[in-house]
Scaffold this motif. Sequence first.
Motif, PDB file in Angstrom:
ATOM      1  N   TYR A  30       0.838  -1.192   0.000  1.00 26.74           N
ATOM      2  CA  TYR A  30       0.000   0.000   0.000  1.00 26.74           C
ATOM      3  C   TYR A  30       0.877   1.248   0.000  1.00 26.74           C
ATOM      4  CZ  TYR A  30      -3.322  -3.568   1.303  1.00 26.74           C
ATOM      5  OH  TYR A  30      -4.082  -4.707   1.319  1.00 26.74           O
ATOM      6  N   PRO A  31       1.266   1.682  -1.178  1.00 26.36           N
ATOM      7  CA  PRO A  31       2.176   2.833  -1.238  1.00 26.36           C
ATOM      8  C   PRO A  31       1.466   4.143  -0.917  1.00 26.36           C
ATOM      9  CG  PRO A  31       1.483   2.216  -3.437  1.00 26.36           C
ATOM     10  CD  PRO A  31       0.926   1.164  -2.506  1.00 26.36           C
ATOM     11  N   SER A  32       2.243   5.157  -0.589  1.00 25.99           N
ATOM     12  CA  SER A  32       1.764   6.530  -0.546  1.00 25.99           C
ATOM     13  C   SER A  32       2.051   7.171  -1.907  1.00 25.99           C
ATOM     14  CB  SER A  32       2.481   7.320   0.548  1.00 25.99           C
ATOM     15  OG  SER A  32       2.185   6.776   1.815  1.00 25.99           O
ATOM     16  N   LEU A  33       1.183   8.062  -2.313  1.00 24.48           N
ATOM     17  CA  LEU A  33       1.297   8.670  -3.640  1.00 24.48           C
ATOM     18  C   LEU A  33       1.366  10.183  -3.534  1.00 24.48           C
ATOM     19  CD1 LEU A  33      -1.385   6.455  -5.433  1.00 24.48           C
ATOM     20  CD2 LEU A  33       1.094   6.169  -5.492  1.00 24.48           C
ATOM     21  N   ASN A  94       6.947   3.503  -1.201  1.00 23.03           N
ATOM     22  CA  ASN A  94       6.538   2.238  -0.607  1.00 23.03           C
ATOM     23  C   ASN A  94       7.390   1.980   0.615  1.00 23.03           C
ATOM     24  OD1 ASN A  94       4.962  -0.003  -0.462  1.00 23.03           O
ATOM     25  ND2 ASN A  94       5.658  -0.921  -2.365  1.00 23.03           N
ATOM     26  N   GLN A  95       6.772   1.742   1.743  1.00 25.70           N
ATOM     27  CA  GLN A  95       7.488   1.638   3.005  1.00 25.70           C
ATOM     28  C   GLN A  95       8.665   0.697   2.880  1.00 25.70           C
ATOM     29  OE1 GLN A  95       5.059   1.835   6.292  1.00 25.70           O
ATOM     30  NE2 GLN A  95       6.615   1.421   7.806  1.00 25.70           N
ATOM     31  N   GLY A  96       9.820   1.176   3.311  1.00 26.69           N
ATOM     32  CA  GLY A  96      11.048   0.398   3.208  1.00 26.69           C
ATOM     33  C   GLY A  96      11.740   0.577   1.883  1.00 26.69           C
ATOM     34  N   GLY A  97      11.111   1.291   0.967  1.00 30.16           N
ATOM     35  CA  GLY A  97      11.686   1.496  -0.353  1.00 30.16           C
ATOM     36  C   GLY A  97      12.125   2.921  -0.584  1.00 30.16           C
ATOM     37  N   LYS A  98      12.010   3.358  -1.802  1.00 29.02           N
ATOM     38  CA  LYS A  98      12.482   4.688  -2.165  1.00 29.02           C
ATOM     39  C   LYS A  98      11.323   5.499  -2.713  1.00 29.02           C
ATOM     40  CE  LYS A  98      16.819   2.600  -3.679  1.00 29.02           C
ATOM     41  NZ  LYS A  98      17.738   2.386  -4.813  1.00 29.02           N
ATOM     42  N   LEU A  99      11.516   6.796  -2.796  1.00 28.65           N
ATOM     43  CA  LEU A  99      10.543   7.651  -3.461  1.00 28.65           C
ATOM     44  C   LEU A  99      10.825   7.579  -4.953  1.00 28.65           C
ATOM     45  CD1 LEU A  99       8.198   9.591  -2.885  1.00 28.65           C
ATOM     46  CD2 LEU A  99       9.862  11.444  -2.872  1.00 28.65           C
TER      47      LEU A  99
END
Lengths: 111, 117
Positions: A30-33, A94-99
Amino acid sequence: GNSVTQMEGPVTLSEEAFLTINCTYTATGYPSLFWYVQYPGEGLQLLLKATKADDKGSNKGFEATYRKETTSFHLEKGSVQVSDSAVYFCALYNQGGKLIFGQGTELSVKP
Amino acid sequence: DAGVIQSPRHEVTEMGQEVTLRCKPISGHNSLFWYRQTMMRGLELLIYFNNNVPIDDSGMPEDRFSAKMPNASFSTLKIQPSEPRDSAVYFCASSLGTHISGANVLTFGAGSRLTVL
């Protein structure tokens, strides 16, 4: 992996026209956008964001709704102004990932 | 706050020369990011730091690129030796929180436009 796809520009509109810039994404979980805007000669600025499905981000007359079913986050504005001319970037976190940014869509508004 | 401050705004240099780009993040922000923007590749994340420690440098294109963050208020991106294909706009951005804190908002500097002849 995570990715963001935006409609190609440039988009040229007359003042007071309706704007839509399409953005779709691929992500796990569930990413943030986000939508960022870059005015000529400047860095990117956050325009709006949404952190969960069905959230609507809004700012300065711009809106975007987080649609999980269509994996989309389209940017809209009912009546554009010349001052809205800029490059618009859709982005995903995405949590733990990159923008992750899309390629950007250039908008040119003519008087 | 004056925002994220980058210098120089414009740099023109010759191939083979060393280039150093500088960034002062927003006071209190503990994450710092270096991005490169080109027409061909868009915005690429080169490296990011959290609490002055490099966390992910997988985007750094090759050994000619290096980045440091000696303290919470200063970072440098160095290219040595520079090549024409390094010509781009380099952005520094900062945020409060780590990548794993969720939905952190990046504040960008105005960028450093590098031209390597």
